[in-house]
Design a protein around this motif. Structure first.
Motif, PDB file in Angstrom:
ATOM      1  N   ARG A 263      -3.166 -13.411  -6.900  1.00 44.55           N
ATOM      2  CA  ARG A 263      -2.302 -12.679  -5.982  1.00 44.55           C
ATOM      3  C   ARG A 263      -0.948 -13.354  -5.854  1.00 44.55           C
TER       4      ARG A 263
ATOM      5  N   LYS B 225       6.304  -9.520  -5.357  1.00 46.97           N
ATOM      6  CA  LYS B 225       6.141  -8.876  -4.052  1.00 46.97           C
ATOM      7  C   LYS B 225       6.698  -7.454  -4.118  1.00 46.97           C
ATOM      8  N   MET B 226       5.914  -6.551  -4.659  1.00 41.56           N
ATOM      9  CA  MET B 226       6.325  -5.152  -4.763  1.00 41.56           C
ATOM     10  C   MET B 226       5.102  -4.262  -4.675  1.00 41.56           C
ATOM     11  N   LYS B 227       5.344  -2.974  -4.509  1.00 41.90           N
ATOM     12  CA  LYS B 227       4.256  -2.005  -4.488  1.00 41.90           C
ATOM     13  C   LYS B 227       4.080  -1.447  -5.893  1.00 41.90           C
ATOM     14  N   PHE B 228       2.843  -1.127  -6.221  1.00 40.16           N
ATOM     15  CA  PHE B 228       2.531  -0.593  -7.535  1.00 40.16           C
ATOM     16  C   PHE B 228       2.133   0.867  -7.404  1.00 40.16           C
ATOM     17  N   SER B 229       2.567   1.702  -8.340  1.00 37.73           N
ATOM     18  CA  SER B 229       2.185   3.111  -8.302  1.00 37.73           C
ATOM     19  C   SER B 229       0.880   3.336  -9.051  1.00 37.73           C
TER      20      SER B 229
ATOM     21  N   SER C 207      -7.586  -4.404  -3.929  1.00 38.16           N
ATOM     22  CA  SER C 207      -6.789  -4.459  -2.703  1.00 38.16           C
ATOM     23  C   SER C 207      -5.405  -3.825  -2.856  1.00 38.16           C
ATOM     24  N   LEU C 208      -5.055  -3.345  -4.043  1.00 35.78           N
ATOM     25  CA  LEU C 208      -3.719  -2.790  -4.270  1.00 35.78           C
ATOM     26  C   LEU C 208      -3.483  -1.476  -3.532  1.00 35.78           C
ATOM     27  N   GLY C 209      -4.537  -0.716  -3.282  1.00 31.63           N
ATOM     28  CA  GLY C 209      -4.364   0.565  -2.593  1.00 31.63           C
ATOM     29  C   GLY C 209      -3.628   1.586  -3.432  1.00 31.63           C
ATOM     30  N   THR C 210      -3.887   1.610  -4.733  1.00 30.02           N
ATOM     31  CA  THR C 210      -3.206   2.523  -5.631  1.00 30.02           C
ATOM     32  C   THR C 210      -4.203   3.105  -6.633  1.00 30.02           C
TER      33      THR C 210
END
Length: 78
Positions: free
Chosen positions: A3, A8-12, A40-43
């Motif tokens: 991790r 530090k970004m969001k992944f699609s 845990s990415l939520g994608t």
């Protein structure tokens, strides 16, 4: 450790190709770290061949496994 090495970004979306059909027993070490982070990415997660942590022979999960949204089977259906 896995991790902390991610930006530090969001992944699609994410592609799970960590182990495939070669896993023996539950994921351990860095493989377990990858499973935990991907879950845990939520994608959307697409697994190649089989989700990491899933036994390709009988479909069991001897430990933690990637919770894939979809799986693309390569060569033969699993």
């Amino acid at each position: 450790r896995v991790r902390s090495s991610l930006p530090k970004m969001k992944f699609s979306g994410a592609i799970d190709a960590a182990v495939g059909t070669g896993l023996s027993g539950p994921p351990r070490g860095r493989t377990l770290d990858v499973v935990t982070v991907v879950n845990s990415l939520g994608t959307t997660v697409v697994a190649l061949d089989v989700p990491t942590g899933l036994d390709a022979d009988d479909g069991s999960t001897p430990g933690d496994a990637v919770q894939a949204t979809a799986t693309f089977a390569l060569a033969l259906p699993k």
